[in-house]
Design a protein around this motif. Structure first.
Motif, PDB file in Angstrom:
ATOM      1  N   VAL A 191       0.838  -1.202   0.000  1.00  0.00           N
ATOM      2  CA  VAL A 191       0.000   0.000   0.000  1.00  0.00           C
ATOM      3  C   VAL A 191       0.869   1.248   0.000  1.00  0.00           C
ATOM      4  CG1 VAL A 191      -1.785   1.287   1.264  1.00  0.00           C
ATOM      5  CG2 VAL A 191      -1.867  -1.208   1.217  1.00  0.00           C
ATOM      6  N   LYS A 192       1.941   1.201   0.795  1.00  0.00           N
ATOM      7  CA  LYS A 192       2.853   2.350   0.894  1.00  0.00           C
ATOM      8  C   LYS A 192       3.531   2.629  -0.451  1.00  0.00           C
ATOM      9  CE  LYS A 192       6.372   4.145   4.064  1.00  0.00           C
ATOM     10  NZ  LYS A 192       7.330   4.620   3.069  1.00  0.00           N
ATOM     11  N   ASN A 198       2.318   1.942  -3.391  1.00  0.00           N
ATOM     12  CA  ASN A 198       1.303   2.517  -4.278  1.00  0.00           C
ATOM     13  C   ASN A 198       1.208   4.026  -4.093  1.00  0.00           C
ATOM     14  OD1 ASN A 198       0.571   0.142  -5.511  1.00  0.00           O
ATOM     15  ND2 ASN A 198      -1.282  -0.190  -4.292  1.00  0.00           N
ATOM     16  N   MET A 199       1.355   4.476  -2.840  1.00  0.00           N
ATOM     17  CA  MET A 199       1.270   5.920  -2.560  1.00  0.00           C
ATOM     18  C   MET A 199       2.569   6.625  -2.931  1.00  0.00           C
ATOM     19  SD  MET A 199      -0.891   6.259   1.012  1.00  0.00           S
ATOM     20  CE  MET A 199       0.246   5.279   1.991  1.00  0.00           C
ATOM     21  N   MET A 228      -0.621   7.349  -5.799  1.00  0.00           N
ATOM     22  CA  MET A 228      -2.045   7.134  -5.505  1.00  0.00           C
ATOM     23  C   MET A 228      -2.424   7.785  -4.185  1.00  0.00           C
ATOM     24  SD  MET A 228      -2.625   3.117  -6.459  1.00  0.00           S
ATOM     25  CE  MET A 228      -2.198   2.432  -8.061  1.00  0.00           C
ATOM     26  N   GLU A 287      -7.238   4.985  -2.748  1.00  0.00           N
ATOM     27  CA  GLU A 287      -6.964   4.310  -4.017  1.00  0.00           C
ATOM     28  C   GLU A 287      -5.850   3.282  -3.854  1.00  0.00           C
ATOM     29  OE1 GLU A 287      -5.820   5.448  -8.662  1.00  0.00           O
ATOM     30  OE2 GLU A 287      -5.535   6.927  -7.055  1.00  0.00           O
ATOM     31  N   ALA A 288      -4.812   3.659  -3.092  1.00  0.00           N
ATOM     32  CA  ALA A 288      -3.672   2.759  -2.870  1.00  0.00           C
ATOM     33  C   ALA A 288      -4.114   1.489  -2.151  1.00  0.00           C
ATOM     34  CB  ALA A 288      -2.593   3.474  -2.052  1.00  0.00           C
ATOM     35  N   ASP A 319      -6.379  -0.666  -4.523  1.00  0.00           N
ATOM     36  CA  ASP A 319      -5.566  -1.283  -5.582  1.00  0.00           C
ATOM     37  C   ASP A 319      -4.811  -2.496  -5.046  1.00  0.00           C
ATOM     38  OD1 ASP A 319      -4.177  -0.972  -8.395  1.00  0.00           O
ATOM     39  OD2 ASP A 319      -2.546  -1.257  -6.936  1.00  0.00           O
TER      40      ASP A 319
END
Length: 464
Positions: free
Chosen positions: A19-20, A22-23, A28, A32-33, A36
Protein backbone atom coordinates in the motif's frame (compact mmCIF):
# COMPACT_ATOMS: atom_id res chain seq x y z
CA UNK A 1 -5.17 -37.65 5.15
CA UNK A 2 -4.27 -35.88 1.93
CA UNK A 3 -2.08 -32.77 1.80
CA UNK A 4 -3.98 -29.52 2.35
CA UNK A 5 -4.54 -27.38 -0.71
CA UNK A 6 -1.82 -24.74 -1.03
CA UNK A 7 -3.08 -21.20 -0.46
CA UNK A 8 -1.09 -18.07 -1.25
CA UNK A 9 -0.74 -15.81 1.76
CA UNK A 10 0.87 -12.48 2.61
CA UNK A 11 2.14 -11.02 5.86
CA UNK A 12 0.70 -7.88 7.41
CA UNK A 13 4.06 -6.16 6.88
CA UNK A 14 4.18 -7.07 3.18
CA UNK A 15 0.61 -5.86 2.68
CA UNK A 16 1.35 -2.54 4.39
CA UNK A 17 4.49 -2.11 2.27
CA UNK A 18 2.52 -2.69 -0.93
CA UNK A 19 0.00 0.00 0.00
CA UNK A 20 2.85 2.35 0.89
CA UNK A 21 4.56 1.73 -2.47
CA UNK A 22 1.30 2.52 -4.28
CA UNK A 23 1.27 5.92 -2.56
CA UNK A 24 5.00 6.72 -2.69
CA UNK A 25 5.98 5.32 -6.09
CA UNK A 26 2.72 5.57 -8.06
CA UNK A 27 1.29 8.71 -6.47
CA UNK A 28 -2.04 7.13 -5.51
CA UNK A 29 -4.16 8.71 -2.78
CA UNK A 30 -4.51 6.56 0.39
CA UNK A 31 -7.95 5.13 -0.42
CA UNK A 32 -6.96 4.31 -4.02
CA UNK A 33 -3.67 2.76 -2.87
CA UNK A 34 -5.48 0.50 -0.39
CA UNK A 35 -8.16 -0.62 -2.86
CA UNK A 36 -5.57 -1.28 -5.58
CA UNK A 37 -3.52 -3.49 -3.23
CA UNK A 38 -6.61 -5.46 -2.20
CA UNK A 39 -7.79 -5.90 -5.80
CA UNK A 40 -4.35 -6.86 -7.15
CA UNK A 41 -3.70 -9.46 -4.45
CA UNK A 42 -7.22 -10.89 -4.75
CA UNK A 43 -6.77 -11.32 -8.50
CA UNK A 44 -3.47 -13.12 -7.80
CA UNK A 45 -5.31 -15.59 -5.55
CA UNK A 46 -3.77 -14.33 -2.31
CA UNK A 47 -5.77 -15.11 0.84
CA UNK A 48 -6.25 -11.79 2.66
CA UNK A 49 -8.23 -13.21 5.58
CA UNK A 50 -6.73 -11.97 8.82
CA UNK A 51 -5.08 -8.95 7.22
CA UNK A 52 -5.99 -5.59 8.73
CA UNK A 53 -6.68 -3.57 5.60
CA UNK A 54 -5.66 -0.05 6.56
CA UNK A 55 -3.44 2.70 5.14
CA UNK A 56 0.03 2.87 6.76
CA UNK A 57 0.75 6.35 8.10
CA UNK A 58 -2.96 7.24 8.06
CA UNK A 59 -4.36 4.39 10.11
CA UNK A 60 -2.51 1.95 12.33
CA UNK A 61 -2.95 -1.79 12.68
CA UNK A 62 -2.81 -1.11 16.42
CA UNK A 63 -6.00 0.97 16.11
CA UNK A 64 -8.00 -2.07 15.02
CA UNK A 65 -10.39 -2.95 17.88
CA UNK A 66 -9.64 -6.69 17.60
CA UNK A 67 -5.89 -6.04 17.90
CA UNK A 68 -6.51 -3.70 20.82
CA UNK A 69 -8.52 -6.38 22.65
CA UNK A 70 -5.84 -9.00 22.08
CA UNK A 71 -2.98 -6.70 23.10
CA UNK A 72 -4.63 -5.85 26.40
CA UNK A 73 -5.51 -9.51 27.08
CA UNK A 74 -1.87 -10.42 26.39
CA UNK A 75 -0.76 -7.86 28.97
CA UNK A 76 -3.16 -9.23 31.55
CA UNK A 77 -2.12 -12.82 30.74
CA UNK A 78 1.55 -12.00 31.31
CA UNK A 79 0.83 -10.14 34.57
CA UNK A 80 -0.11 -13.20 36.57
CA UNK A 81 0.25 -16.96 36.60
CA UNK A 82 -3.35 -17.41 37.71
CA UNK A 83 -6.59 -15.52 37.41
CA UNK A 84 -7.27 -14.40 40.98
CA UNK A 85 -6.98 -10.61 40.66
CA UNK A 86 -10.55 -9.29 40.78
CA UNK A 87 -9.70 -6.03 39.01
CA UNK A 88 -7.98 -7.85 36.15
CA UNK A 89 -10.83 -10.34 35.94
CA UNK A 90 -13.45 -7.60 35.59
CA UNK A 91 -11.43 -6.00 32.82
CA UNK A 92 -11.06 -9.37 31.08
CA UNK A 93 -14.84 -9.88 31.23
CA UNK A 94 -15.26 -6.61 29.31
CA UNK A 95 -12.51 -7.52 26.82
CA UNK A 96 -13.92 -10.98 26.11
CA UNK A 97 -17.39 -9.47 25.69
CA UNK A 98 -15.97 -7.03 23.13
CA UNK A 99 -13.96 -9.73 21.33
CA UNK A 100 -17.02 -12.00 21.04
CA UNK A 101 -19.11 -9.11 19.71
CA UNK A 102 -16.46 -8.24 17.10
CA UNK A 103 -15.84 -11.82 15.96
CA UNK A 104 -19.52 -12.64 15.61
CA UNK A 105 -20.11 -9.89 13.03
CA UNK A 106 -20.67 -11.82 9.80
CA UNK A 107 -18.25 -11.19 6.92
CA UNK A 108 -16.27 -8.71 9.03
CA UNK A 109 -13.12 -10.83 8.91
CA UNK A 110 -12.57 -10.06 12.60
CA UNK A 111 -12.28 -13.70 13.66
CA UNK A 112 -9.58 -14.26 11.01
CA UNK A 113 -7.73 -11.13 12.19
CA UNK A 114 -7.81 -12.45 15.76
CA UNK A 115 -6.54 -15.89 14.69
CA UNK A 116 -3.70 -14.44 12.60
CA UNK A 117 -2.62 -12.28 15.53
CA UNK A 118 -2.36 -15.07 18.09
CA UNK A 119 -5.92 -15.04 19.41
CA UNK A 120 -6.38 -18.81 19.65
CA UNK A 121 -3.09 -19.38 21.49
CA UNK A 122 -3.87 -16.49 23.83
CA UNK A 123 -7.38 -17.63 24.74
CA UNK A 124 -6.13 -21.20 25.26
CA UNK A 125 -3.52 -19.84 27.67
CA UNK A 126 -6.09 -17.80 29.55
CA UNK A 127 -8.60 -20.68 29.74
CA UNK A 128 -5.93 -22.91 31.28
CA UNK A 129 -5.46 -20.38 34.11
CA UNK A 130 -9.02 -19.27 34.92
CA UNK A 131 -10.36 -21.11 37.95
CA UNK A 132 -13.75 -22.86 37.81
CA UNK A 133 -15.04 -20.54 40.57
CA UNK A 134 -14.82 -17.56 38.21
CA UNK A 135 -17.78 -18.82 36.21
CA UNK A 136 -18.70 -15.67 34.28
CA UNK A 137 -15.12 -15.07 33.15
CA UNK A 138 -14.57 -18.70 32.17
CA UNK A 139 -17.85 -18.86 30.23
CA UNK A 140 -16.92 -15.73 28.25
CA UNK A 141 -13.41 -17.05 27.57
CA UNK A 142 -14.90 -20.27 26.16
CA UNK A 143 -17.43 -18.31 24.08
CA UNK A 144 -14.58 -16.21 22.71
CA UNK A 145 -12.72 -19.41 21.83
CA UNK A 146 -15.72 -20.82 19.97
CA UNK A 147 -16.06 -17.57 17.99
CA UNK A 148 -12.46 -17.88 16.77
CA UNK A 149 -12.66 -21.50 15.55
CA UNK A 150 -14.03 -21.09 12.04
CA UNK A 151 -11.73 -23.03 9.71
CA UNK A 152 -9.06 -25.75 9.62
CA UNK A 153 -6.26 -23.24 10.21
CA UNK A 154 -7.80 -21.96 13.44
CA UNK A 155 -8.75 -25.43 14.70
CA UNK A 156 -5.24 -26.74 14.02
CA UNK A 157 -3.78 -23.88 16.09
CA UNK A 158 -6.26 -24.85 18.82
CA UNK A 159 -5.04 -28.45 18.67
CA UNK A 160 -1.36 -27.50 18.77
CA UNK A 161 -2.04 -25.16 21.71
CA UNK A 162 -3.36 -28.06 23.79
CA UNK A 163 -6.94 -26.88 23.37
CA UNK A 164 -8.67 -30.29 23.56
CA UNK A 165 -7.06 -31.19 26.88
CA UNK A 166 -7.73 -27.74 28.34
CA UNK A 167 -11.42 -27.79 27.35
CA UNK A 168 -12.05 -31.39 28.46
CA UNK A 169 -10.41 -30.50 31.80
CA UNK A 170 -12.74 -27.52 32.19
CA UNK A 171 -15.79 -29.64 31.30
CA UNK A 172 -14.75 -32.26 33.84
CA UNK A 173 -14.14 -29.77 36.64
CA UNK A 174 -17.20 -27.68 35.78
CA UNK A 175 -19.60 -30.58 35.19
CA UNK A 176 -22.07 -29.18 37.75
CA UNK A 177 -22.41 -25.82 36.01
CA UNK A 178 -24.74 -25.68 32.98
CA UNK A 179 -23.27 -22.39 31.70
CA UNK A 180 -19.72 -23.74 31.69
CA UNK A 181 -20.88 -26.98 30.05
CA UNK A 182 -22.81 -25.10 27.37
CA UNK A 183 -19.92 -22.84 26.42
CA UNK A 184 -17.39 -25.68 26.71
CA UNK A 185 -19.29 -28.05 24.42
CA UNK A 186 -19.73 -25.17 21.96
CA UNK A 187 -15.94 -25.12 21.71
CA UNK A 188 -15.87 -28.90 21.18
CA UNK A 189 -18.43 -28.60 18.36
CA UNK A 190 -16.63 -25.67 16.71
CA UNK A 191 -13.21 -27.29 16.99
CA UNK A 192 -14.21 -30.74 15.73
CA UNK A 193 -16.21 -29.42 12.75
CA UNK A 194 -14.36 -30.38 9.58
CA UNK A 195 -11.32 -31.64 11.51
CA UNK A 196 -10.88 -35.40 11.80
CA UNK A 197 -7.72 -35.08 13.92
CA UNK A 198 -9.55 -33.07 16.55
CA UNK A 199 -12.42 -35.56 16.63
CA UNK A 200 -9.79 -38.19 17.39
CA UNK A 201 -8.15 -35.97 20.03
CA UNK A 202 -11.42 -35.52 21.89
CA UNK A 203 -12.24 -39.23 21.67
CA UNK A 204 -8.74 -40.09 22.95
CA UNK A 205 -9.55 -37.89 25.96
CA UNK A 206 -12.66 -40.07 26.50
CA UNK A 207 -15.11 -37.27 25.90
CA UNK A 208 -17.76 -39.90 25.14
CA UNK A 209 -17.61 -41.16 28.72
CA UNK A 210 -17.72 -37.59 30.04
CA UNK A 211 -20.79 -36.81 27.92
CA UNK A 212 -22.67 -39.87 29.21
CA UNK A 213 -21.73 -38.99 32.78
CA UNK A 214 -23.04 -35.44 32.34
CA UNK A 215 -26.25 -36.60 30.63
CA UNK A 216 -26.98 -38.97 33.49
CA UNK A 217 -26.35 -36.18 35.95
CA UNK A 218 -27.63 -32.86 34.72
CA UNK A 219 -27.84 -32.06 31.03
CA UNK A 220 -30.88 -29.75 31.15
CA UNK A 221 -30.06 -26.52 29.38
CA UNK A 222 -26.83 -27.89 27.89
CA UNK A 223 -27.97 -27.65 24.25
CA UNK A 224 -24.45 -27.60 22.83
CA UNK A 225 -23.73 -31.08 24.26
CA UNK A 226 -25.99 -32.55 21.57
CA UNK A 227 -24.28 -30.44 18.90
CA UNK A 228 -20.92 -31.80 20.07
CA UNK A 229 -22.15 -35.41 19.75
CA UNK A 230 -23.43 -34.75 16.24
CA UNK A 231 -20.19 -33.09 15.10
CA UNK A 232 -17.98 -35.80 16.62
CA UNK A 233 -19.95 -38.42 14.67
CA UNK A 234 -20.14 -36.59 11.32
CA UNK A 235 -17.55 -37.43 8.59
CA UNK A 236 -17.09 -33.84 7.41
CA UNK A 237 -13.32 -33.54 6.87
CA UNK A 238 -12.79 -33.69 3.10
CA UNK A 239 -9.04 -34.24 3.62
CA UNK A 240 -9.78 -37.73 4.96
CA UNK A 241 -10.43 -40.76 2.74
CA UNK A 242 -11.89 -42.97 5.50
CA UNK A 243 -13.30 -41.29 8.59
CA UNK A 244 -13.23 -43.01 12.00
CA UNK A 245 -16.61 -41.63 13.08
CA UNK A 246 -18.41 -44.93 12.46
CA UNK A 247 -16.25 -46.51 15.15
CA UNK A 248 -16.86 -43.53 17.46
CA UNK A 249 -20.63 -44.00 17.06
CA UNK A 250 -20.29 -47.63 18.13
CA UNK A 251 -18.24 -46.51 21.13
CA UNK A 252 -20.96 -44.06 22.11
CA UNK A 253 -23.62 -46.73 21.65
CA UNK A 254 -21.68 -49.26 23.74
CA UNK A 255 -21.69 -47.01 26.80
CA UNK A 256 -25.42 -46.23 26.58
CA UNK A 257 -25.87 -43.07 24.51
CA UNK A 258 -29.06 -44.43 22.88
CA UNK A 259 -30.94 -44.58 26.17
CA UNK A 260 -29.64 -41.20 27.31
CA UNK A 261 -30.67 -39.48 24.08
CA UNK A 262 -34.07 -41.19 24.00
CA UNK A 263 -34.68 -39.85 27.51
CA UNK A 264 -34.23 -36.35 26.03
CA UNK A 265 -36.86 -37.14 23.38
CA UNK A 266 -39.35 -38.25 26.03
CA UNK A 267 -39.51 -34.65 27.25
CA UNK A 268 -41.20 -33.85 23.95
CA UNK A 269 -41.75 -30.35 22.61
CA UNK A 270 -41.24 -28.87 26.08
CA UNK A 271 -37.52 -29.60 25.70
CA UNK A 272 -35.51 -26.84 23.97
CA UNK A 273 -32.96 -29.52 23.05
CA UNK A 274 -35.42 -31.77 21.22
CA UNK A 275 -34.20 -30.94 17.71
CA UNK A 276 -30.51 -31.13 18.68
CA UNK A 277 -31.09 -34.44 20.49
CA UNK A 278 -32.87 -35.86 17.41
CA UNK A 279 -30.01 -34.85 15.13
CA UNK A 280 -27.47 -36.33 17.57
CA UNK A 281 -29.40 -39.60 17.82
CA UNK A 282 -29.51 -39.84 14.03
CA UNK A 283 -25.71 -39.47 13.96
CA UNK A 284 -25.40 -42.34 16.47
CA UNK A 285 -27.68 -44.70 14.49
CA UNK A 286 -25.01 -46.07 12.15
CA UNK A 287 -25.98 -49.75 12.05
CA UNK A 288 -28.90 -52.12 12.50
CA UNK A 289 -27.91 -53.09 16.03
CA UNK A 290 -27.86 -49.48 17.24
CA UNK A 291 -31.13 -48.68 15.44
CA UNK A 292 -32.78 -51.61 17.22
CA UNK A 293 -31.33 -50.57 20.60
CA UNK A 294 -32.85 -47.09 20.14
CA UNK A 295 -36.23 -48.72 19.54
CA UNK A 296 -35.76 -50.99 22.56
CA UNK A 297 -35.19 -47.88 24.69
CA UNK A 298 -38.56 -46.50 23.62
CA UNK A 299 -37.19 -44.38 20.81
CA UNK A 300 -39.89 -45.10 18.23
CA UNK A 301 -42.70 -44.33 20.68
CA UNK A 302 -41.01 -41.07 21.67
CA UNK A 303 -40.41 -39.99 18.07
CA UNK A 304 -43.96 -40.79 16.93
CA UNK A 305 -45.34 -38.83 19.87
CA UNK A 306 -43.12 -35.87 18.97
CA UNK A 307 -44.29 -36.13 15.35
CA UNK A 308 -47.91 -36.04 16.50
CA UNK A 309 -47.24 -33.03 18.77
CA UNK A 310 -45.30 -31.16 16.10
CA UNK A 311 -48.28 -31.48 13.78
CA UNK A 312 -50.72 -30.24 16.41
CA UNK A 313 -48.50 -27.28 17.29
CA UNK A 314 -47.41 -26.51 13.72
CA UNK A 315 -43.72 -26.86 14.57
CA UNK A 316 -42.05 -27.63 11.24
CA UNK A 317 -38.52 -27.66 12.65
CA UNK A 318 -39.38 -30.47 15.07
CA UNK A 319 -41.38 -32.29 12.41
CA UNK A 320 -38.43 -32.30 9.99
CA UNK A 321 -35.88 -33.39 12.60
CA UNK A 322 -38.05 -36.20 13.98
CA UNK A 323 -39.07 -37.46 10.53
CA UNK A 324 -35.43 -37.51 9.45
CA UNK A 325 -34.51 -39.53 12.55
CA UNK A 326 -37.42 -41.95 12.08
CA UNK A 327 -36.37 -42.47 8.47
CA UNK A 328 -32.89 -43.50 9.66
CA UNK A 329 -34.32 -45.91 12.24
CA UNK A 330 -36.68 -47.40 9.65
CA UNK A 331 -33.64 -48.80 7.88
CA UNK A 332 -33.87 -51.71 10.33
CA UNK A 333 -36.46 -54.28 9.21
CA UNK A 334 -37.45 -54.90 12.83
CA UNK A 335 -38.07 -51.20 13.31
CA UNK A 336 -40.09 -50.98 10.08
CA UNK A 337 -42.60 -53.44 11.46
CA UNK A 338 -42.74 -51.63 14.81
CA UNK A 339 -43.36 -48.24 13.17
CA UNK A 340 -46.18 -49.59 11.02
CA UNK A 341 -47.74 -51.54 13.91
CA UNK A 342 -47.80 -48.36 16.00
CA UNK A 343 -49.89 -46.63 13.33
CA UNK A 344 -46.90 -44.94 11.74
CA UNK A 345 -48.37 -44.72 8.23
CA UNK A 346 -51.56 -43.01 9.35
CA UNK A 347 -49.66 -40.67 11.68
CA UNK A 348 -47.30 -39.64 8.88
CA UNK A 349 -50.14 -38.96 6.45
CA UNK A 350 -51.87 -36.93 9.17
CA UNK A 351 -48.66 -34.94 9.63
CA UNK A 352 -48.46 -34.29 5.89
CA UNK A 353 -52.01 -32.90 5.98
CA UNK A 354 -51.01 -30.53 8.79
CA UNK A 355 -48.02 -29.34 6.74
CA UNK A 356 -49.59 -29.43 3.29
CA UNK A 357 -48.04 -26.03 2.53
CA UNK A 358 -44.50 -26.99 3.59
CA UNK A 359 -42.62 -29.09 1.00
CA UNK A 360 -39.62 -29.45 3.35
CA UNK A 361 -41.79 -31.47 5.77
CA UNK A 362 -43.57 -33.35 2.99
CA UNK A 363 -40.27 -34.56 1.52
CA UNK A 364 -39.26 -35.99 4.91
CA UNK A 365 -42.59 -37.82 5.21
CA UNK A 366 -42.10 -39.27 1.72
CA UNK A 367 -38.59 -40.36 2.65
CA UNK A 368 -39.87 -42.41 5.61
CA UNK A 369 -42.69 -44.01 3.61
CA UNK A 370 -40.14 -44.85 0.92
CA UNK A 371 -37.95 -46.66 3.47
CA UNK A 372 -40.91 -48.39 5.15
CA UNK A 373 -42.14 -49.69 1.78
CA UNK A 374 -38.74 -50.96 0.59
CA UNK A 375 -38.97 -54.69 -0.17
CA UNK A 376 -42.28 -54.83 1.75
CA UNK A 377 -45.45 -55.24 -0.35
CA UNK A 378 -47.57 -55.29 2.82
CA UNK A 379 -46.21 -51.93 3.97
CA UNK A 380 -46.60 -50.51 0.45
CA UNK A 381 -50.25 -51.57 0.46
CA UNK A 382 -50.81 -50.00 3.88
CA UNK A 383 -49.12 -46.79 2.75
CA UNK A 384 -51.43 -46.41 -0.22
CA UNK A 385 -54.44 -47.24 1.95
CA UNK A 386 -53.33 -44.50 4.34
CA UNK A 387 -53.12 -41.99 1.48
CA UNK A 388 -49.47 -42.01 0.32
CA UNK A 389 -50.49 -42.07 -3.34
CA UNK A 390 -52.74 -39.03 -2.91
CA UNK A 391 -49.92 -37.30 -1.01
CA UNK A 392 -47.52 -37.80 -3.94
CA UNK A 393 -50.00 -36.57 -6.55
CA UNK A 394 -51.16 -33.51 -4.61
CA UNK A 395 -47.70 -32.45 -3.44
CA UNK A 396 -46.03 -32.89 -6.84
CA UNK A 397 -48.78 -30.82 -8.48
CA UNK A 398 -48.67 -28.14 -5.80
CA UNK A 399 -44.87 -27.72 -5.59
CA UNK A 400 -43.39 -28.28 -9.08
CA UNK A 401 -40.28 -26.26 -8.19
CA UNK A 402 -39.46 -28.21 -4.98
CA UNK A 403 -36.67 -30.32 -6.48
CA UNK A 404 -35.85 -32.53 -3.48
CA UNK A 405 -39.51 -33.13 -2.66
CA UNK A 406 -40.18 -34.12 -6.28
CA UNK A 407 -37.23 -36.50 -6.16
CA UNK A 408 -38.35 -38.08 -2.87
CA UNK A 409 -41.83 -38.50 -4.34
CA UNK A 410 -40.41 -40.43 -7.29
CA UNK A 411 -38.43 -42.69 -4.96
CA UNK A 412 -41.52 -43.29 -2.82
CA UNK A 413 -43.70 -44.09 -5.85
CA UNK A 414 -41.16 -46.69 -7.00
CA UNK A 415 -41.34 -48.54 -3.70
CA UNK A 416 -45.13 -48.28 -3.58
CA UNK A 417 -45.59 -49.94 -6.98
CA UNK A 418 -42.59 -52.15 -7.75
CA UNK A 419 -44.08 -55.20 -5.95
CA UNK A 420 -47.71 -54.06 -5.89
CA UNK A 421 -49.42 -54.15 -9.34
CA UNK A 422 -52.69 -52.96 -7.81
CA UNK A 423 -50.96 -49.75 -6.66
CA UNK A 424 -49.68 -49.15 -10.21
CA UNK A 425 -53.22 -49.30 -11.58
CA UNK A 426 -54.52 -46.94 -8.91
CA UNK A 427 -51.79 -44.32 -9.33
CA UNK A 428 -51.87 -44.41 -13.14
CA UNK A 429 -55.64 -43.96 -13.14
CA UNK A 430 -55.14 -40.86 -11.00
CA UNK A 431 -52.77 -39.26 -13.52
CA UNK A 432 -49.36 -39.91 -11.90
CA UNK A 433 -47.61 -40.53 -15.25
CA UNK A 434 -48.08 -36.97 -16.49
CA UNK A 435 -46.96 -35.54 -13.14
CA UNK A 436 -43.75 -37.62 -13.08
CA UNK A 437 -42.92 -36.75 -16.68
CA UNK A 438 -43.25 -33.07 -15.79
CA UNK A 439 -40.87 -33.52 -12.85
CA UNK A 440 -38.43 -35.30 -15.18
CA UNK A 441 -38.41 -32.34 -17.57
CA UNK A 442 -38.32 -29.65 -14.86
CA UNK A 443 -35.37 -30.98 -12.87
CA UNK A 444 -32.30 -32.49 -14.52
CA UNK A 445 -31.18 -33.95 -11.18
CA UNK A 446 -34.48 -35.84 -10.92
CA UNK A 447 -34.21 -37.45 -14.34
CA UNK A 448 -32.94 -40.85 -13.14
CA UNK A 449 -35.42 -41.08 -10.23
CA UNK A 450 -38.35 -40.12 -12.49
CA UNK A 451 -37.26 -42.59 -15.18
CA UNK A 452 -37.07 -45.41 -12.63
CA UNK A 453 -40.52 -44.50 -11.26
CA UNK A 454 -42.04 -44.60 -14.76
CA UNK A 455 -40.36 -47.97 -15.42
CA UNK A 456 -41.65 -49.51 -12.20
CA UNK A 457 -45.13 -48.22 -13.00
CA UNK A 458 -44.93 -50.64 -15.94
CA UNK A 459 -44.68 -48.04 -18.72
CA UNK A 460 -42.81 -49.11 -21.87
CA UNK A 461 -41.67 -45.64 -22.90
CA UNK A 462 -40.18 -44.75 -19.51
CA UNK A 463 -36.94 -43.49 -21.11
CA UNK A 464 -38.58 -40.91 -23.35
Amino acid sequence: MGPPKAVRTISQEAFDEMVKENMDDLGMDPTEALQDAIQTLTLQGVDLSGIVTCVPGVDSVKDNPVIQCLDRLKQLDSNSKDRTHEKDNEEMVELFDKLIELCCVEESGNAAIAVRNGGVELVCSLCSKIQIGYERLLVLALKAMASLLHDVQSTEIFRKSGGPKIVVGILTDGSQCANILNSGFSVVAAAATGNEILKESFMDLKIDELIIQIMRGQSKGVHSLYDAIQVLLTPDDNRVVASQVYGYARRFAKIGIAGALVDSLHEGLTSPSLVSASIALKAVAVNDEICKSIAENGGIDAILRCIDDSGEQGNGTVARACCSLLSKLAGSDTNKSAIVEKGGMDRLIKLSARFSDDPSVLQEVMSIICVLSLRSPDNAARAVEAGAGDLAIQAMQKFPAAQQMQRNACFMIRNLVVRNPENRTLLLSNGIEKIIRKAKVNHESNKAAATDALRDLGLDDYNS
